[in-house]
Design a protein around this motif. Structure first.
Motif, mmCIF file in Angstrom:
data_model
loop_
_atom_site.group_PDB
_atom_site.id
_atom_site.type_symbol
_atom_site.label_atom_id
_atom_site.label_comp_id
_atom_site.label_asym_id
_atom_site.label_seq_id
_atom_site.Cartn_x
_atom_site.Cartn_y
_atom_site.Cartn_z
ATOM 1 N N VAL A 42 49.930 56.508 38.763
ATOM 2 C CA VAL A 42 50.575 57.788 38.488
ATOM 3 C C VAL A 42 51.802 57.904 39.376
ATOM 4 O O VAL A 42 51.754 57.603 40.571
ATOM 5 C CB VAL A 42 49.601 58.952 38.765
ATOM 6 C CG1 VAL A 42 50.285 60.280 38.510
ATOM 7 C CG2 VAL A 42 48.355 58.803 37.909
ATOM 8 N N SER A 43 52.910 58.288 38.800
ATOM 9 C CA SER A 43 54.127 58.457 39.575
ATOM 10 C C SER A 43 54.222 59.891 40.100
ATOM 11 O O SER A 43 53.499 60.788 39.660
ATOM 12 C CB SER A 43 55.358 58.139 38.720
ATOM 13 O OG SER A 43 55.413 58.992 37.590
ATOM 14 N N CYS A 44 55.118 60.099 41.040
ATOM 15 C CA CYS A 44 55.317 61.420 41.634
ATOM 16 C C CYS A 44 55.815 62.398 40.571
ATOM 17 O O CYS A 44 56.668 62.059 39.740
ATOM 18 C CB CYS A 44 56.302 61.322 42.791
ATOM 19 S SG CYS A 44 56.636 62.896 43.603
ATOM 20 N N GLN A 45 55.298 63.620 40.624
ATOM 21 C CA GLN A 45 55.622 64.610 39.599
ATOM 22 C C GLN A 45 56.634 65.651 40.073
ATOM 23 O O GLN A 45 56.833 66.653 39.381
ATOM 24 C CB GLN A 45 54.337 65.332 39.160
ATOM 25 C CG GLN A 45 53.278 64.399 38.597
ATOM 26 C CD GLN A 45 53.754 63.658 37.368
ATOM 27 O OE1 GLN A 45 54.379 64.252 36.476
ATOM 28 N NE2 GLN A 45 53.492 62.366 37.311
ATOM 29 N N CYS A 46 57.252 65.445 41.221
ATOM 30 C CA CYS A 46 58.247 66.416 41.679
ATOM 31 C C CYS A 46 59.505 66.331 40.817
ATOM 32 O O CYS A 46 59.743 65.330 40.137
ATOM 33 C CB CYS A 46 58.583 66.193 43.155
ATOM 34 S SG CYS A 46 59.581 64.733 43.475
ATOM 35 N N ASN A 484 45.291 65.308 46.163
ATOM 36 C CA ASN A 484 45.026 65.527 44.739
ATOM 37 C C ASN A 484 43.839 64.713 44.225
ATOM 38 O O ASN A 484 43.524 64.751 43.031
ATOM 39 C CB ASN A 484 46.274 65.201 43.916
ATOM 40 C CG ASN A 484 46.722 63.755 44.076
ATOM 41 O OD1 ASN A 484 46.084 62.956 44.766
ATOM 42 N ND2 ASN A 484 47.836 63.420 43.461
ATOM 43 N N GLY A 485 43.185 63.941 45.107
ATOM 44 C CA GLY A 485 41.998 63.194 44.717
ATOM 45 C C GLY A 485 42.256 61.868 44.037
ATOM 46 O O GLY A 485 41.312 61.146 43.728
ATOM 47 N N LEU A 486 43.517 61.507 43.785
ATOM 48 C CA LEU A 486 43.839 60.245 43.123
ATOM 49 C C LEU A 486 43.980 59.128 44.148
ATOM 50 O O LEU A 486 44.216 59.366 45.331
ATOM 51 C CB LEU A 486 45.122 60.384 42.313
ATOM 52 C CG LEU A 486 45.114 61.441 41.197
ATOM 53 C CD1 LEU A 486 46.480 61.522 40.531
ATOM 54 C CD2 LEU A 486 44.033 61.131 40.165
ATOM 55 N N THR A 487 43.851 57.907 43.658
ATOM 56 C CA THR A 487 44.021 56.736 44.526
ATOM 57 C C THR A 487 45.230 55.920 44.115
ATOM 58 O O THR A 487 46.067 55.555 44.949
ATOM 59 C CB THR A 487 42.761 55.846 44.476
ATOM 60 O OG1 THR A 487 41.636 56.613 44.912
ATOM 61 C CG2 THR A 487 42.915 54.640 45.396
ATOM 62 N N ARG A 488 45.354 55.627 42.824
ATOM 63 C CA ARG A 488 46.441 54.779 42.327
ATOM 64 C C ARG A 488 47.660 55.642 42.012
ATOM 65 O O ARG A 488 47.826 56.122 40.891
ATOM 66 C CB ARG A 488 45.982 54.007 41.095
ATOM 67 C CG ARG A 488 44.791 53.093 41.356
ATOM 68 C CD ARG A 488 44.339 52.409 40.079
ATOM 69 N NE ARG A 488 43.230 51.513 40.306
ATOM 70 C CZ ARG A 488 41.948 51.850 40.220
ATOM 71 N NH1 ARG A 488 41.638 53.098 39.892
ATOM 72 N NH2 ARG A 488 41.001 50.975 40.451
#
Length: 639
Positions: A42-46, A484-488
């Motif tokens: 997942v890429s940054c969502q800013c 956010n609980g994600l790892t990748r």
């Protein structure tokens, strides 16, 4: 006899067969590799990353992402296969066995009267006296007349009924499916056949193997030039600061091969003026320093200035040509920094250890490259004990914002992260003047910023303790968590022009002696990670006898301020081996225990190890490496 003994009609089928034998396995391999790829990150969502070109989700960008040369060649090969299949299905004439009954339009076993009637009917249609068309004349002579003769001659008809051919039993014939004009070059069909066999079966595989070996000879497994490794090994020192490391980093063949144009001189001088505060120059004598700086190798001057203009976030000052060269430099940067890190930590045969301080500098330099942060921002001051570089990786932050926040006694990134969300929003809105959307962007980046913990133990087999030249086994787990609980997740790096995965370097070292005992590169993007935790396991050789205070380092190559440092709570005394019973075991710190054995997990997969002492000797002492070092020295001396 046969209607056509010419094998040229089989040539499209031959090409179709050979092409299918090559394309189908390649396609299967491609699909298997695509299916076994790491889980999509997942890429940054800013909003800053959303505007970045590297995260462009347009259809055109998606097409470009798969438009590699291998994929294009594979696609063209499948198109060619489709064309050949269509061509074979629509051949004007089919290659078939001579059948006189079919030619005359009769059923098998027709009577003599029926044969004569059919012949007369076709003669009226195709005889040269009735039809002046040359094709009709050819068909009448080569097909109709021969079919009539074969059926009216009792012997020929008996042969056809018994053997399927008017001339009787036929022998086995073999030809080559090549165009007719190639097989009739003054009767040299045998030479053409031999040439095709030699070319396809011998020369083509040899050429492919030679090209592959040539690439292996010039590049490492990570696609880095061998002379680059030699240059890094030659210029690496035991203790290099990130600013001094810049001089080593740019001395790679990937950058030296970038073309130099005299028309770029004025633009590069302007860049020198913009980044002069980051260079090791005397700002009071800027003209003399400018002339001195440009006396260096032109490629090194260009490379260092382009890196510095990236670190200072002033790439808009580059000309279109320099923009292209800048992207060419940034694309291999992670691979180059990875090799530079290996050179820093690899065990050297003359020292039997790697260099800790240089390894830390490489990681700091890598973080600055990915986050586009000036090296000067990493310097510790009274106002910023850890420097303020870690703040600059956050969206919408600049020097003035960092100074405003520092007045509120928030001097480190960890203090900023530990604040409550409401307090942090109030600080950003009232002190820095950020809008709600900008605060949301900052929170989005803080949510994907990693926090790591690790627990690792080590020991040897048996009850003798750790002795000199023992192989020490280590085992533990490293856990990565995000808000956010994600790892990748890909790191927030909007100014770095290419997507970048984060990697971690686990190092066991002795700070006082600058010695690296063990190192391993970790990734949390693969399938071996469970709930953000992955197994770490490896071995290393102990050094000479003595007491050692060791420290674990877990360094990130992408994020600033996320590294972890942990003292080993054991002072290990390495003793020389005795003939009988061991002399002493590990010396423990007060109140600490040491595990005497480490249980082996059932599943030994799921970990990577890079620890071999002998590998370090092989890298350092190979004659090929010495040759490449000499090439680098002569290449640089020529300028």
């Amino acid at each position: 006899m046969a209607i056509s003994e010419d094998n040229s009609g089989l040539f499209p089928i031959f090409i179709l067969t050979m092409l299918t034998l090559l394309v189908v396995p390649c396609t299967i391999i491609k699909l298997c590799r695509a299916a076994s790829k790491k889980a999509k990150a997942v890429s940054c969502q800013c909003s800053v990353c959303s505007r970045s070109v590297k995260y462009d989700k347009s259809i055109f960008k998606k097409i470009l992402s798969v438009s590699t040369w291998s994929n294009l060649i594979l696609l063209l090969s499948w198109i060619m296969i489709g064309v050949l299949v269509d061509y074979v299905n629509h051949l004007d004439h089919e290659i078939e066995v001579f059948n006189p009954f079919n030619i005359l339009g009769l059923q098998f076993g027709a009577s003599d009267s029926e044969i004569k009637k059919a012949y007369r009917r076709l003669a009226v249609q195709y005889h040269p006296d009735k039809n002046p068309d040359p094709d009709a004349h050819k068909y009448f002579v080569e097909s109709i007349s021969k079919a009539y003769q074969a059926l009216t001659d009792p012997i020929s008809r008996e042969h056809f009924v018994k053997y399927g051919h008017p001339d009787g039993q036929q022998g086995f014939k073999m030809g080559i499916a090549l165009p007719h004009f190639l097989l009739n070059i003054k009767g040299s069909s045998g030479g053409i056949l031999l040439l095709c066999i030699v070319g396809v079966c011998i020369l083509l595989p040899l050429v492919a193997a030679a090209l592959h070996l040539l690439k292996l000879r010039n590049y490492t497994v990570n696609n880095v030039r061998i002379p680059t490794i030699a240059s890094y090994y030659m210029y690496m020192k035991p203790s290099l600061s990130p600013s001094k490391l810049m001089e080593v980093y740019v001395k790679c063949m990937e950058y030296l091969e970038i073309p130099i144009y005299w028309t770029e001189a004025e633009c590069l001088k302007k860049i020198f003026t913009l980044v002069r505060s980051e260079l090791n120059v005397d700002l009071r004598n800027i003209k003399q320093e400018l002339a001195k700086f440009f006396k260096h190798h032109p490629a090194l001057v260009k490379a260092e200035l382009l890196v510095q203009v990236h670190l200072t976030r002033q790439t808009e000052a580059l000309s279109p040509r320099l923009q292209k060269d800048f992207k060419r430099m940034m694309e291999p940067a992670p691979r180059l920094l990875n090799e530079l890190m290996k050179i820093a930590v690899v065990i050297r045969p003359d020292l039997e250890h790697g260099w800790l301080r240089s390894a830390i500098s490489v990681m700091e330099f890598s973080q600055s490259i990915i986050q586009a942060v000036p090296l000067s921002a990493r310097k510790a001051t009274s106002a910023y004990p850890e420097g303020y570089a870690s703040f600059l990786q956050l969206p919408h932050f600049n020097d003035s914002v960092v100074k405003k926040i520092a007045r509120k006694k928030v001097k480190t990134l960890q203090e900023f992260r530990d604040m409550k969300t409401e307090d942090r929003a109030e600080l950003l809105s009232q002190t820095a003047g950020f809008s709600a959307a900008e605060i949301q962007d900052i929170e989005a980046v803080l949510d994907i910023m990693p926090s790591v913990t690790f627990e690792i133990s080590f020991g040897t087999e048996g009850d003798e303790g750790i002795q000199e030249d023992d192989i020490v086994t280590l085992q533990g787990r490293v856990t990565l968590k995000r808000a956010n609980g994600l790892t990748r997740v890909l790191p927030h790096a909007p100014l770095y022009p290419f997507p970048k995965e984060e990697y971690w370097w686990l190092i066991l070292a002795d700070e006082s002696s600058n010695r690296v005992w063990y190192w391993q590169r970790l990734s949390f993007m693969g399938d071996r990670v469970e709930n953000g935790s992955r197994l770490v396991k490896g071995r290393f050789l102990t050094l000479c006898e003595g007491n050692y205070d060791l420290t674990w380092y877990l360094l990130c190559d992408s994020w600033i301020g996320c590294d972890k440092k942990k003292k080993v709570k054991v002072k290990v005394k390495v003793v020389k081996r005795a003939r009988g019973v061991s002399e002493e075991g590990p010396v423990l710190e007060e109140g600490e225990d040491v595990e005497e054995e480490i249980e082996e997990e059932e599943d030994d997969e799921g970990y990577d190890t890079e620890y071999s002492k002998h590998e370090g000797k092989a890298v350092a002492s190979s004659s090929a490496l010495d040759d490449e070092i000499k090439k680098i020295q002569s290449y640089l001396a020529g300028f």
